[in-house]
Design an enzyme around this catalytic site. Structure first.
Site, mmCIF file in Angstrom:
data_model
loop_
_atom_site.group_PDB
_atom_site.id
_atom_site.type_symbol
_atom_site.label_atom_id
_atom_site.label_comp_id
_atom_site.label_asym_id
_atom_site.label_seq_id
_atom_site.Cartn_x
_atom_site.Cartn_y
_atom_site.Cartn_z
ATOM 1 N N ARG A 231 0.829 -1.220 0.000
ATOM 2 C CA ARG A 231 0.000 0.000 0.000
ATOM 3 C C ARG A 231 0.867 1.275 0.000
ATOM 4 O O ARG A 231 0.525 2.271 0.639
ATOM 5 C CB ARG A 231 -0.920 0.051 1.221
ATOM 6 C CG ARG A 231 -1.927 -1.071 1.298
ATOM 7 C CD ARG A 231 -3.006 -0.949 0.206
ATOM 8 N NE ARG A 231 -4.167 -1.737 0.547
ATOM 9 C CZ ARG A 231 -4.321 -3.037 0.266
ATOM 10 N NH1 ARG A 231 -3.369 -3.694 -0.382
ATOM 11 N NH2 ARG A 231 -5.427 -3.658 0.598
ATOM 12 N N SER B 214 -10.418 -0.919 3.565
ATOM 13 C CA SER B 214 -9.743 -1.212 4.842
ATOM 14 C C SER B 214 -9.169 0.068 5.430
ATOM 15 O O SER B 214 -8.501 0.836 4.733
ATOM 16 C CB SER B 214 -8.596 -2.200 4.614
ATOM 17 O OG SER B 214 -9.137 -3.439 4.226
ATOM 18 N N GLU C 91 -4.193 2.812 6.710
ATOM 19 C CA GLU C 91 -4.093 2.605 5.261
ATOM 20 C C GLU C 91 -4.783 3.768 4.550
ATOM 21 O O GLU C 91 -4.282 4.283 3.559
ATOM 22 C CB GLU C 91 -4.747 1.285 4.850
ATOM 23 C CG GLU C 91 -4.770 1.160 3.334
ATOM 24 C CD GLU C 91 -5.437 -0.094 2.824
ATOM 25 O OE1 GLU C 91 -5.335 -1.149 3.460
ATOM 26 O OE2 GLU C 91 -6.043 -0.009 1.734
HETATM 27 C C1 LIG Z 1 -15.370 -1.076 -0.887
HETATM 28 C C2 LIG Z 1 -13.901 -0.807 -1.090
HETATM 29 C C3 LIG Z 1 -13.036 -1.863 -1.306
HETATM 30 C C4 LIG Z 1 -11.667 -1.634 -1.481
HETATM 31 N N1 LIG Z 1 -10.840 -2.704 -1.703
HETATM 32 C C5 LIG Z 1 -9.525 -2.480 -1.912
HETATM 33 C C6 LIG Z 1 -8.643 -3.585 -2.192
HETATM 34 O O1 LIG Z 1 -9.048 -4.740 -2.252
HETATM 35 N N2 LIG Z 1 -7.335 -3.304 -2.415
HETATM 36 C C7 LIG Z 1 -6.840 -2.033 -2.369
HETATM 37 O O2 LIG Z 1 -5.635 -1.859 -2.608
HETATM 38 N N3 LIG Z 1 -7.647 -0.982 -2.108
HETATM 39 C C8 LIG Z 1 -8.968 -1.166 -1.885
HETATM 40 N N4 LIG Z 1 -9.787 -0.101 -1.622
HETATM 41 C C9 LIG Z 1 -9.204 1.249 -1.495
HETATM 42 C C10 LIG Z 1 -9.214 2.083 -2.804
HETATM 43 O O3 LIG Z 1 -10.223 1.659 -3.654
HETATM 44 C C11 LIG Z 1 -7.882 2.034 -3.538
HETATM 45 O O4 LIG Z 1 -6.814 2.452 -2.696
HETATM 46 C C12 LIG Z 1 -7.905 2.944 -4.798
HETATM 47 O O5 LIG Z 1 -6.799 2.600 -5.576
HETATM 48 C C13 LIG Z 1 -7.870 4.436 -4.489
HETATM 49 O O6 LIG Z 1 -8.087 5.149 -5.708
HETATM 50 P P1 LIG Z 1 -8.780 6.584 -5.721
HETATM 51 O O7 LIG Z 1 -8.712 7.113 -7.108
HETATM 52 O O8 LIG Z 1 -10.126 6.537 -5.126
HETATM 53 O O9 LIG Z 1 -7.779 7.392 -4.799
HETATM 54 P P2 LIG Z 1 -8.145 8.473 -3.680
HETATM 55 O O10 LIG Z 1 -8.793 7.798 -2.526
HETATM 56 O O11 LIG Z 1 -8.848 9.636 -4.281
HETATM 57 O O12 LIG Z 1 -6.673 8.931 -3.258
HETATM 58 C C14 LIG Z 1 -5.793 8.034 -2.613
HETATM 59 C C15 LIG Z 1 -4.411 8.708 -2.497
HETATM 60 O O13 LIG Z 1 -3.876 8.871 -3.797
HETATM 61 C C16 LIG Z 1 -3.588 10.252 -4.064
HETATM 62 N N5 LIG Z 1 -3.917 10.460 -5.485
HETATM 63 C C17 LIG Z 1 -5.052 10.078 -6.128
HETATM 64 N N6 LIG Z 1 -4.946 10.334 -7.461
HETATM 65 C C18 LIG Z 1 -3.719 10.896 -7.640
HETATM 66 C C19 LIG Z 1 -3.008 11.362 -8.790
HETATM 67 N N7 LIG Z 1 -3.519 11.352 -10.019
HETATM 68 N N8 LIG Z 1 -1.760 11.859 -8.600
HETATM 69 C C20 LIG Z 1 -1.199 11.912 -7.348
HETATM 70 N N9 LIG Z 1 -1.825 11.495 -6.244
HETATM 71 C C21 LIG Z 1 -3.062 10.986 -6.386
HETATM 72 C C22 LIG Z 1 -4.446 11.043 -3.089
HETATM 73 O O14 LIG Z 1 -3.839 12.270 -2.774
HETATM 74 C C23 LIG Z 1 -4.487 10.105 -1.881
HETATM 75 O O15 LIG Z 1 -3.321 10.271 -1.115
HETATM 76 C C24 LIG Z 1 -11.168 -0.304 -1.437
HETATM 77 C C25 LIG Z 1 -12.057 0.759 -1.225
HETATM 78 C C26 LIG Z 1 -13.406 0.527 -1.056
HETATM 79 C C27 LIG Z 1 -14.344 1.686 -0.853
#
Ligand SMILES: Cc1cc2nc3c(=O)[nH]c(=O)nc-3n(C[C@H](O)[C@H](O)[C@H](O)COP(=O)(O)OP(=O)(O)OC[C@H]3O[C@@H](n4cnc5c(N)ncnc54)[C@H](O)[C@@H]3O)c2cc1C
Length: 314
Positions: free
Chosen positions: A176, A225, A296
Site C-alpha cells: 500500500r 480497509s 491505510e
Molecule cells: C469497498 C472498497 C473496497 C476496497 N478494496 C480495496 C482492495 O481490495 N485493495 C486495495 O488496494 N484498495 C482497496 N480499496 C481502497 C481504494 O479503492 C484504492 O486504494 C484505490 O486505488 C484508491 O483510488 P482513488 O482514485 O479513489 O484514490 P483516492 O482515494 O482519491 O486517493 C488516494 C491517495 O492517492 C492520491 N492520489 C489520487 N490520485 C492521484 C493522482 N492522479 N496523482 C497523485 N496522487 C493521487 C491522493 O492524494 C491520496 O493520497 C477499497 C475501497 C473501497 C471503498
C-alpha cells in the site's frame, strides 16, 4: 480565499470545472467531508499545468484526489485547491499487450478492457474502486496481485508544471505504498500485460467478486480497509475482531460486523464519528495485543497532530 484569488483561479479554467466551497462529501465513497475551498477538475493537461503554476506562485495549498475511495476528509474540509482527476485525463489505448491509461481512468474500466482484450494480470483487482492515479499511489492490491507489477512507465506533473517520466524500477512500490513525490500529480501510466485465457480470467473474476461480497460490507459506504495489516500473517480486521469491537457504533459510524477493518457510514456519519472509532480501535489493539496499528486510508484536512493521541500518522 478572497474574491481576487478566486477570480485568478477561475481565469485559468476554460475547458474543465472549478467549484468554490464544494462539499467533498460529494466526491468520496464515504460520502463524508467538508468543503474544498476550490475544487478543480481539469479539462486537459495544459489547464492542469496552469493551475499548478498559479498555486505554486500564490502559495495556495494543493491536494490531489482520484475518486476518493481511500480517503477520510475532515468535517472542516480542505484549504486551498483540491484537484480531482476522477473521470478527467481519461484517454485509454490498448495495442497488443500494451495499455496506456490516463490517471483519471477508472480501475474497473482497465480491468474490463483487459478482460475483453484477453489480457491477464489485473483480474485480481476486480471490484476495487478508484482511478489509475489513486491505484498507483496506493499500489492497489487484492488476492495476491498488485497494480505495480504490470507497470512500465508513469508520467507525472510537478507543481512548477514540469512533466517527469519514471520507470517502474525508479519507484519504490511496497505494501500500500509507492515512491511518488507528494508534490507531483500522476498524469498517465503505461502497462504491459500477457495474453490469457478469457475463460480463466472470467472464472477468477467471478471467484474474487464472490469472495469480496462474502467478506466485505459492500452495501454500506466505506473507504475500504482502514488500517494496514500489521504483518503478512496478521490481519488488522482479525485483531479488531478479537478486541471485541465489531459492531461498535458512534453516531452513524460503525465498525462493520462483517469485517473488523471496515468502518462504515450507515447514514449521516461525520468524519469525527469515523475518526473516533479509528482511534478507539487503534488504542484497544495496542492495549490488548501490543500492536501499533498504521492507517491505510489517507486522511485529508485534519489538524497537524490530530491522530497522535492514538499513535497514528494521519
Ligand atoms: C469497498 C472498497 C473496497 C476496497 N478494496 C480495496 C482492495 O481490495 N485493495 C486495495 O488496494 N484498495 C482497496 N480499496 C481502497 C481504494 O479503492 C484504492 O486504494 C484505490 O486505488 C484508491 O483510488 P482513488 O482514485 O479513489 O484514490 P483516492 O482515494 O482519491 O486517493 C488516494 C491517495 O492517492 C492520491 N492520489 C489520487 N490520485 C492521484 C493522482 N492522479 N496523482 C497523485 N496522487 C493521487 C491522493 O492524494 C491520496 O493520497 C477499497 C475501497 C473501497 C471503498
Amino acid at each position: 480565499m478572497d474574491p481576487r484569488q478566486r477570480t485568478a483561479i477561475s481565469d485559468c479554467v476554460s475547458k474543465g470545472r472549478i467549484l468554490f466551497d464544494e462539499p467533498l462529501s460529494r466526491h468520496t465513497t464515504y460520502g463524508i467531508g467538508g468543503p474544498a475551498e476550490a475544487f478543480f477538475q481539469p479539462g486537459d493537461r495544459e489547464e492542469l499545468a496552469r493551475i499548478l503554476r498559479l498555486a505554486s506562485q500564490k502559495n495556495f495549498p494543493v491536494t490531489f484526489m482520484g475518486s476518493g475511495s481511500n480517503c477520510l476528509v475532515s468535517d472542516t474540509g480542505v484549504p486551498g485547491i483540491v484537484i480531482s482527476l476522477a473521470d478527467r485525463l481519461n484517454d485509454f489505448h490498448i495495442e497488443g499487450g500494451r495499455v496506456t491509461a490516463g490517471a483519471g481512468v477508472a480501475l474497473g474500466y482497465l480491468v474490463r478492457q483487459c478482460f475483453q482484450a484477453g489480457l491477464t494480470g489485473v483480474e485480481n483487482l476486480v471490484g476495487v474502486p478508484g482511478t489509475i492515479g489513486g491505484a498507483l499511489i496506493m499500489n492497489a492490491r487484492a488476492f495476491g496481485g498488485e497494480i505495480s507489477t504490470y507497470l512500465d512507465r508513469v508520467r507525472t506533473l510537478t507543481l512548477d508544471g514540469k512533466e517527469q517520466v519514471y520507470r517502474r524500477e525508479d519507484l519504490q512500490f511496497g505494501y500500500r505504498s509507492s515512491g511518488f513525490h507528494q508534490d507531483e500529480i500522476i498524469l498517465e501510466a503505461e502497462f504491459h500485460f500477457n495474453a490469457g485465457s478469457p475463460e480463466t480470467i472470467a472464472d477468477l473474476q467471478e471467484r474474487f467478486l464472490n469472495e469480496r461480497e462474502a467478506r466485505q460490507p459492500l452495501k454500506q459506504r466505506s473507504a475500504g480497509s482502514v488500517f494496514k495489516n500489521p504483518a503478512s500473517d496478521v490481519a488488522a480486521g482479525m485483531l479488531i475482531d478479537k478486541a471485541g469491537l465489531k459492531g461498535t457504533r458512534r453516531g452513524d459510524a460503525e465498525i462493520s460486523t462483517k469485517h473488523g477493518n471496515f468502518i462504515i457510514n450507515c447514514g449521516r456519519a461525520t468524519a469525527e464519528d469515523i475518526a473516533f472509532l479509528i482511534k478507539l480501535a487503534a488504542r484497544a489493539v495496542k492495549q490488548q495485543f501490543g500492536t501499533q496499528m498504521e492507517l491505510e486510508i489517507r486522511t485529508l484536512g485534519f489538524q497537524h497532530g490530530y491522530w497522535e493521541d492514538a499513535g497514528l500518522d494521519g
